[in-house]
Design an enzyme around this catalytic site. Structure first.
Site, mmCIF file in Angstrom:
data_model
loop_
_atom_site.group_PDB
_atom_site.id
_atom_site.type_symbol
_atom_site.label_atom_id
_atom_site.label_comp_id
_atom_site.label_asym_id
_atom_site.label_seq_id
_atom_site.Cartn_x
_atom_site.Cartn_y
_atom_site.Cartn_z
ATOM 1 C CD GLU A 1 -2.473 9.739 4.546
ATOM 2 O OE1 GLU A 1 -2.778 10.067 5.703
ATOM 3 O OE2 GLU A 1 -3.121 10.096 3.549
ATOM 4 N N GLY B 1 0.842 -1.193 0.000
ATOM 5 C CA GLY B 1 0.000 0.000 0.000
ATOM 6 C C GLY B 1 0.872 1.235 0.000
ATOM 7 C CG ASP C 1 -9.039 2.020 4.679
ATOM 8 O OD1 ASP C 1 -9.501 2.512 5.723
ATOM 9 O OD2 ASP C 1 -9.708 1.867 3.645
ATOM 10 C CB CYS D 1 3.560 3.458 5.717
ATOM 11 S SG CYS D 1 5.234 2.816 5.901
#
Length: 286
Positions: free
Chosen positions: A261, A103, A184, A181
């Site tokens: 993020e 991801g 969701d 990391c």
């Protein structure tokens, strides 16, 4: 009549940008940049702009995304992703992927890991189409614009669903590091089965991770952090590493600040929860 989205409207700037990038991407992502006729010597490639790669924040991992994946790791042609590491004489790869960012989002972690681990091949797996395209275009530009011919040749991305097809890409014990990391969080209880860390998935991660390898996790959601720690601690093939180890590990330092993020959490002065686990030896069967 319903208007077309800007991304599909032939008259829109975003559509024209995507088409142009897509044509270049088809050739440049599978070859050595300096061997392509699309790029003149000394010519710079502009880094992609995120605003042209609009995508929903999350994607359902249980949906049929019509993904391409090999039947087995032996059927995977890694030379398309890492052409610099293909032996010109026999066509075989000189290295295997040993670090995976599951991801990977917009690729920030991979890009920072690349110079830190120049001898390792690093793969990002991302399920969202436009995000994958953005990372591909970003890597193409970085490879071309870097003075060193080795620059960023050891990283790439593929669109894939790690929750379904991870063992199709990696052999037993192939990976030394796996990163999760800011995954969701799937806040609703009925959605917890879609979290990237579960008992079943941990057994698959243990299969592709070598003994002594490390699973890295980071999130800004305390509930998700506690969930991941609980499941990893309960699994017989993982053991948590100490806080002291985390503070001294180079990857943890990179992971905290490299991802998009992570930078967003930093700007908002939020918390970042880190937990790292080592892959224990598989018990002998008596």
């Amino acid at each position: 009549m319903k208007a077309k989205p800007l991304s599909q409207d032939p008259g829109s700037k975003r559509y024209a940008y995507r088409i142009n990038k897509e044509e270049n991407r088809k050739e440049l992502k599978h070859v050595k940049i300096n061997e392509s006729s699309l790029v003149q010597e000394g010519q710079k490639i502009d880094l992609p702009k995120k605003r042209y790669y609009r995508q929903r924040a999350h994607s359902n991992p249980f949906s049929d995304h019509q993904l391409e994946y090999p039947v087995s790791p032996q059927d995977m042609d890694w030379s398309k992703l890492y052409p610099y590491y293909k032996n010109a004489e026999n066509g075989q790869m000189t290295k295997k992927v040993t670090i995976a960012d599951i991801g990977c989002g917009f690729g920030g972690l991979m890009i920072d890991l690349s110079p830190a681990f120049p001898e390792d091949l690093i793969l990002g797996m991302e399920i969202r189409v436009q995000v994958t395209n953005y990372v591909e275009d970003r890597i193409i530009a970085l490879r071309n614009n870097t003075a060193s011919k080795h620059g960023f040749q050891n990283i790439n991305v593929l669109r894939g669903n790690a929750m379904k097809f991870l063992p199709n890409f990696f052999e037993k014990g192939q990976l030394s590091k796996m990163f999760f990391c800011f995954p969701d969080p799937h806040f609703k209880q009925r959605k917890h089965k879609a979290r990237i860390i579960t008992n079943t998935l941990l057994s698959e991660y243990a299969y592709v991770l070598k003994e002594g390898g490390v699973v890295y996790t980071i999130t800004d959601v305390k509930d998700l952090h506690e969930w991941m720690v609980k499941h990893l601690e309960e699994h017989p093939l993982f053991e948590r590493l100490s806080k002291e180890w985390e503070e001294n590990d180079e990857c943890v330092k990179i992971m905290r600040n490299a991802t998009e993020e992570g930078k967003k959490v930093e700007r908002k002065k939020g918390d970042k929860f880190v937990a790292c686990f080592t892959r224990l030896p598989t018990p002998a069967i008596l």
